[in-house]
Design an enzyme around this catalytic site. Structure first.
Site, PDB file in Angstrom:
ATOM      1  N   ASN A  10       0.879  -1.172   0.000  1.00 22.85           N
ATOM      2  CA  ASN A  10       0.000   0.000   0.000  1.00 22.85           C
ATOM      3  C   ASN A  10       0.915   1.219   0.000  1.00 22.85           C
ATOM      4  O   ASN A  10       1.467   1.593   1.031  1.00 22.85           O
ATOM      5  CB  ASN A  10      -0.899  -0.027   1.239  1.00 22.85           C
ATOM      6  CG  ASN A  10      -1.879   1.135   1.270  1.00 22.85           C
ATOM      7  OD1 ASN A  10      -1.804   2.057   0.458  1.00 22.85           O
ATOM      8  ND2 ASN A  10      -2.789   1.105   2.222  1.00 22.85           N
ATOM      9  N   ARG A  93      -2.591  -2.126  -3.501  1.00 14.68           N
ATOM     10  CA  ARG A  93      -3.795  -1.334  -3.298  1.00 14.68           C
ATOM     11  C   ARG A  93      -3.736  -0.128  -4.232  1.00 14.68           C
ATOM     12  O   ARG A  93      -2.768   0.624  -4.231  1.00 14.68           O
ATOM     13  CB  ARG A  93      -3.875  -0.837  -1.852  1.00 14.68           C
ATOM     14  CG  ARG A  93      -5.100   0.030  -1.609  1.00 14.68           C
ATOM     15  CD  ARG A  93      -5.022   0.741  -0.282  1.00 14.68           C
ATOM     16  NE  ARG A  93      -6.206   1.560  -0.044  1.00 14.68           N
ATOM     17  CZ  ARG A  93      -6.201   2.760   0.497  1.00 14.68           C
ATOM     18  NH1 ARG A  93      -5.058   3.310   0.859  1.00 14.68           N
ATOM     19  NH2 ARG A  93      -7.320   3.432   0.675  1.00 14.68           N
ATOM     20  N   HIS A 182     -12.900   2.697   0.204  1.00 14.11           N
ATOM     21  CA  HIS A 182     -12.839   1.662   1.253  1.00 14.11           C
ATOM     22  C   HIS A 182     -13.435   0.342   0.762  1.00 14.11           C
ATOM     23  O   HIS A 182     -13.900  -0.471   1.557  1.00 14.11           O
ATOM     24  CB  HIS A 182     -13.597   2.102   2.516  1.00 14.11           C
ATOM     25  CG  HIS A 182     -13.019   3.285   3.220  1.00 14.11           C
ATOM     26  ND1 HIS A 182     -13.807   4.195   3.886  1.00 14.11           N
ATOM     27  CD2 HIS A 182     -11.743   3.719   3.370  1.00 14.11           C
ATOM     28  CE1 HIS A 182     -13.045   5.138   4.423  1.00 14.11           C
ATOM     29  NE2 HIS A 182     -11.782   4.863   4.113  1.00 14.11           N
ATOM     30  N   ARG A 243     -12.594  15.570   7.488  1.00 15.62           N
ATOM     31  CA  ARG A 243     -13.397  15.856   6.295  1.00 15.62           C
ATOM     32  C   ARG A 243     -14.833  16.165   6.696  1.00 15.62           C
ATOM     33  O   ARG A 243     -15.385  15.545   7.595  1.00 15.62           O
ATOM     34  CB  ARG A 243     -13.381  14.670   5.326  1.00 15.62           C
ATOM     35  CG  ARG A 243     -12.016  14.319   4.789  1.00 15.62           C
ATOM     36  CD  ARG A 243     -12.107  13.146   3.831  1.00 15.62           C
ATOM     37  NE  ARG A 243     -10.797  12.545   3.606  1.00 15.62           N
ATOM     38  CZ  ARG A 243     -10.576  11.248   3.537  1.00 15.62           C
ATOM     39  NH1 ARG A 243     -11.568  10.391   3.689  1.00 15.62           N
ATOM     40  NH2 ARG A 243      -9.366  10.781   3.325  1.00 15.62           N
ATOM     41  N   GLU A 386      -8.054  -5.236   5.328  1.00 15.48           N
ATOM     42  CA  GLU A 386      -7.927  -4.888   3.916  1.00 15.48           C
ATOM     43  C   GLU A 386      -6.753  -5.595   3.262  1.00 15.48           C
ATOM     44  O   GLU A 386      -6.824  -5.985   2.088  1.00 15.48           O
ATOM     45  CB  GLU A 386      -7.795  -3.370   3.778  1.00 15.48           C
ATOM     46  CG  GLU A 386      -9.061  -2.638   4.206  1.00 15.48           C
ATOM     47  CD  GLU A 386      -8.924  -1.127   4.191  1.00 15.48           C
ATOM     48  OE1 GLU A 386      -9.157  -0.525   3.125  1.00 15.48           O
ATOM     49  OE2 GLU A 386      -8.572  -0.552   5.243  1.00 15.48           O
TER      50      GLU A 386
END
Length: 402
Positions: A10, A93, A182, A243, A386
């Site tokens: 990643n 990823r 996600h 955010r 993940e």
């Protein structure tokens, strides 16, 4: 014996996170993180899972090529080097796959070109993902390299959920639509929730709440995503650490015209200075809870806004799905903040949702039910993984080719 190991990478703009897994038994062999790549203060932390040994390096790591070579050296010290014949593939990823990539994909020049074409809709992520891929290809050009896309799980959304109500010609020309993010987490958690219920994924409707510093919700019908909260970018949807999530788009015009803010300043405000941080100055839910317990009004209001938005999405996705078998919490906040889970379903008893206080208070790294015995809708906590999902998809694609 065929190769069974998958290295998952990643790659961020200045970081490289990795795990090495053996897909014979889905076990982790090693994991680590290289941070502050390109700086004098670079840092690598590497753990060999088999021995439990953790090693650290401090000092400049010039670029991703040097970072991956250093990771390879650390793996080699544990007998797990990148040149091992047991390494079947490297899984990467990639944040944005647009509508073109709906499945894990073996990387070639055409794939790299398409990922590059998507940079305008993922300017912070896709360039870093490309750097990691090119670095790994240069080190092991003989090895299958697979891209697993954050957006892929959400490409099953119907057009009624994926399209925004703007002029079609403009939307199509500039690829403006809901993509969602996600996705590897939502895929893993929705499937693991079905397993927890002892049912097949295709027989279960699940609302997944991925609550970390970034947060997203998804409605999953029979193993397929039919709606998700993040949109063209990861800014839309739930209140997050920094955010804003959903807001009237005219706020942007207002800040530009009335406040005289530049587009870059507004972008920075909404992505880095909003959410929980913008509301109360903290984006760590543990700190917010501490402040709430001390009577801090700003922390209390930030939490109430966060929970209000969560409830809206639970209710909306309940309506989208029609029938719901489980609501599941995952990621850092979802897995660890019992008070968030309790607040999110409080008052939703009419929808069959409730948590059992004792079950909810248990801290565990295992998937578990936290709803009362015999509840009409299961409420669960399922730790996300993940990296395992990327490894699983990578190996399913290339594992039998050797």
């Amino acid at each position: 014996m065929s190769a069974t190991r998958v290295l998952v990478l990643n790659s961020g703009s200045s970081s490289l996170k990795y795990q090495l897994l053996d897909m014979r038994d889905a076990s982790r062999l090693a994991a680590g993180l290289v941070e502050r790549i390109g700086e004098q203060t670079s840092h690598l932390q590497h753990t060999c899972v088999g021995t439990g040994a953790t090693r650290e390096q401090h000092g400049p790591i010039a670029d991703h090529d040097t970072a991956l070579k250093t990771v390879g050296q650390e793996l080699a010290r544990d007998g797990l080097g990148l040149d091992s014949p047991e390494l079947a593939a490297i899984g990467h990823r990639v944040v944005h796959g647009g509508m073109f990539f709906t499945e894990p994909t073996v990387i070639d020049d055409a794939v790299l070109t398409e990922i590059e074409r998507l940079i305008p809709v993922a300017p912070l992520h896709n360039p870093a993902n490309l750097t990691g891929i090119r670095t790994a290809v240069a080190l092991r050009p003989d090895l299958p390299q697979v891209a697993v896309f954050d957006t892929a799980f959400h490409t099953t959304m119907p057009e009624s959920a994926a399209r925004y109500a703007i002029e079609t010609k403009v939307a199509d020309r500039f690829r403006v639509r809901r993509y969602g993010f996600h996705g590897t987490s939502h895929a893993y958690v929705s499937r693991a929730t079905a397993e927890l219920l002892g049912r097949a994924p295709q027989d279960v409707n699940v609302i997944v709440l991925h609550l970390g510093n970034g947060a997203s919700a998804s409605a999953v019908r029979g193993g397929r995503c039919v709606d998700t909260s993040m949109g063209l970018t990861p800014l839309e949807g739930l209140v997050m650490g920094t955010r804003s999530g959903d807001l009237d788009p005219a706020v942007i015009f207002h800040l530009r015209r009335v406040a005289g803010m530049s587009m870059d300043e507004i972008d920075n405000l909404l992505n880095k200075k909003s959410g929980l941080f913008g509301l109360c100055g903290d984006n760590d839910m543990r700190e917010i809870r501490r402040r709430m317990d001390e009577g801090d009004d700003a922390a209390r209001l930030a939490f109430e806004i966060y929970v209000h938005r969560l409830k809206k999405y639970i209710g909306a996705y309940y309506a989208v799905l029609g029938t719901v078998d489980a609501v599941v919490f995952t990621a850092g906040v979802g897995e660890n903040a019992a008070f968030v889970r309790e607040a999110a379903v409080a008052g939703l008893e009419g929808l069959g949702l409730a948590v059992d206080g004792e079950r909810n208070a248990v801290r565990s790294g295992e998937a578990r039910l936290i709803s009362p015995e015999g509840a009409r809708v299961a409420v669960a906590v399922v730790p996300t993984d993940e990296e395992m999902e990327i490894a699983r998809q990578t190996y399913a694609l290339v594992g039998n080719s050797g």
